[in-house]
Design an enzyme around this catalytic site. Structure first.
Site, PDB file in Angstrom:
ATOM      1  N   CYS A   8      50.696   4.810  31.398  1.00  0.00           N
ATOM      2  CA  CYS A   8      50.710   5.392  30.314  1.00  0.00           C
ATOM      3  C   CYS A   8      50.079   5.279  28.897  1.00  0.00           C
ATOM      4  CB  CYS A   8      52.132   5.924  29.765  1.00  0.00           C
ATOM      5  SG  CYS A   8      53.404   4.333  29.355  1.00  0.00           S
ATOM      6  N   ARG A  14      57.313   5.382  29.580  1.00  0.00           N
ATOM      7  CA  ARG A  14      57.115   6.179  30.814  1.00  0.00           C
ATOM      8  C   ARG A  14      56.378   5.238  32.037  1.00  0.00           C
ATOM      9  NH1 ARG A  14      52.951  10.455  28.269  1.00  0.00           N
ATOM     10  NH2 ARG A  14      52.454   8.670  27.149  1.00  0.00           N
ATOM     11  N   ASP A 125      55.501  12.593  26.542  1.00  0.00           N
ATOM     12  CA  ASP A 125      55.640  11.313  25.726  1.00  0.00           C
ATOM     13  C   ASP A 125      56.968  11.412  25.228  1.00  0.00           C
ATOM     14  OD1 ASP A 125      55.508   9.176  23.907  1.00  0.00           O
ATOM     15  OD2 ASP A 125      53.758   9.523  22.925  1.00  0.00           O
TER      16      ASP A 125
HETATM   17  P1  4NP Z   1      54.600   5.461  26.444  1.00  0.00           P
HETATM   18  O1  4NP Z   1      55.170   6.060  24.994  1.00  0.00           O
HETATM   19  O2  4NP Z   1      53.100   5.830  26.423  1.00  0.00           O
HETATM   20  O3  4NP Z   1      55.445   6.251  27.347  1.00  0.00           O
HETATM   21  O4  4NP Z   1      54.943   3.908  26.403  1.00  0.00           O
HETATM   22  C1  4NP Z   1      54.809   5.605  23.658  1.00  0.00           C
HETATM   23  C2  4NP Z   1      55.017   4.449  23.180  1.00  0.00           C
HETATM   24  C3  4NP Z   1      54.578   4.208  22.141  1.00  0.00           C
HETATM   25  C4  4NP Z   1      53.652   5.014  21.298  1.00  0.00           C
HETATM   26  C5  4NP Z   1      53.449   6.138  21.798  1.00  0.00           C
HETATM   27  C6  4NP Z   1      53.805   6.473  23.031  1.00  0.00           C
HETATM   28  N1  4NP Z   1      53.312   4.793  20.104  1.00  0.00           N
HETATM   29  O5  4NP Z   1      52.387   5.690  19.380  1.00  0.00           O
HETATM   30  O6  4NP Z   1      53.369   3.546  19.639  1.00  0.00           O
END
Ligand code: 4NP
Length: 157
Positions: A8, A14, A125
């Site tokens: 991800c 995710r 997300d």
């Molecule tokens: P992930 O979620 O891609 O599912 O781990 C996110 C975690 C952090 C961020 C964005 C999405 N961020 O912008 O810091």
């Protein structure tokens, strides 16, 4: 050994959930020793951090454990994994940007291609949203990971 990587953006919501859900399926099918499972993020922003506490809380309510620390996706992952599952279109494109000669495109998938119950093409997300988003992530990944397991075992991917 079958080697599976979930990817991800941050590797804190995710993809750690996908890793945990897939490991849980492997344990229930007595197949853990046939697989190496890992997760990574296309961004290194959260490198070294554990999964998001909200994701951990929602996951633990369904019996999932989160043990890995965030790490960035790197080009070497193309050599180290047979199956790479991107959570959304942006992750998919960012992974393929590192595949300079198109040598590995056939092992990179959009995970929702495997969903049986959802029409969505991406796992949304959950980072900036509320509790429902985290629950939806788990619902989608339980569905897609089961089909991924079935397809790998059947040698259909
Ligand atoms: P992930 O979620 O891609 O599912 O781990 C996110 C975690 C952090 C961020 C964005 C999405 N961020 O912008 O810091």
């Amino acid at each position: 050994m079958k080697k599976v990587l979930f990817v991800c953006l941050g590797n804190i919501c995710r993809s750690p959930t996908a890793e945990s859900v897939f490991n849980s399926i492997l344990r229930s099918e007595n197949k853990s020793r046939d697989y190496i499972v890992d997760s990574a993020g296309t961004s290194a922003h959260h490198a070294g951090e554990p999964a998001d506490p909200r994701m951990i809380r929602h996951g633990e309510l369904r019996g999932y454990r989160f043990e890995t620390l965030s790490r960035p996706f790197v080009r070497k992952d193309f050599d180290n994994f047979d199956y790479i599952f991107a959570m959304d279109q942006s992750n998919y494109e960012n992974i393929l940007k590192l595949d300079l000669n198109g040598d590995f495109e056939n092992r990179v998938f959009r995970i929702m291609e495997f969903s049986q119950k959802f029409e969505e093409n991406e796992v949304p997300d959950p980072y900036y949203g509320g509790a429902q988003g985290f629950e939806l992530v788990i619902d989608m990944l339980e569905d897609a990971c089961r089909e991924i397991f079935n397809k790998i075992e059947a040698e259909e991917i």
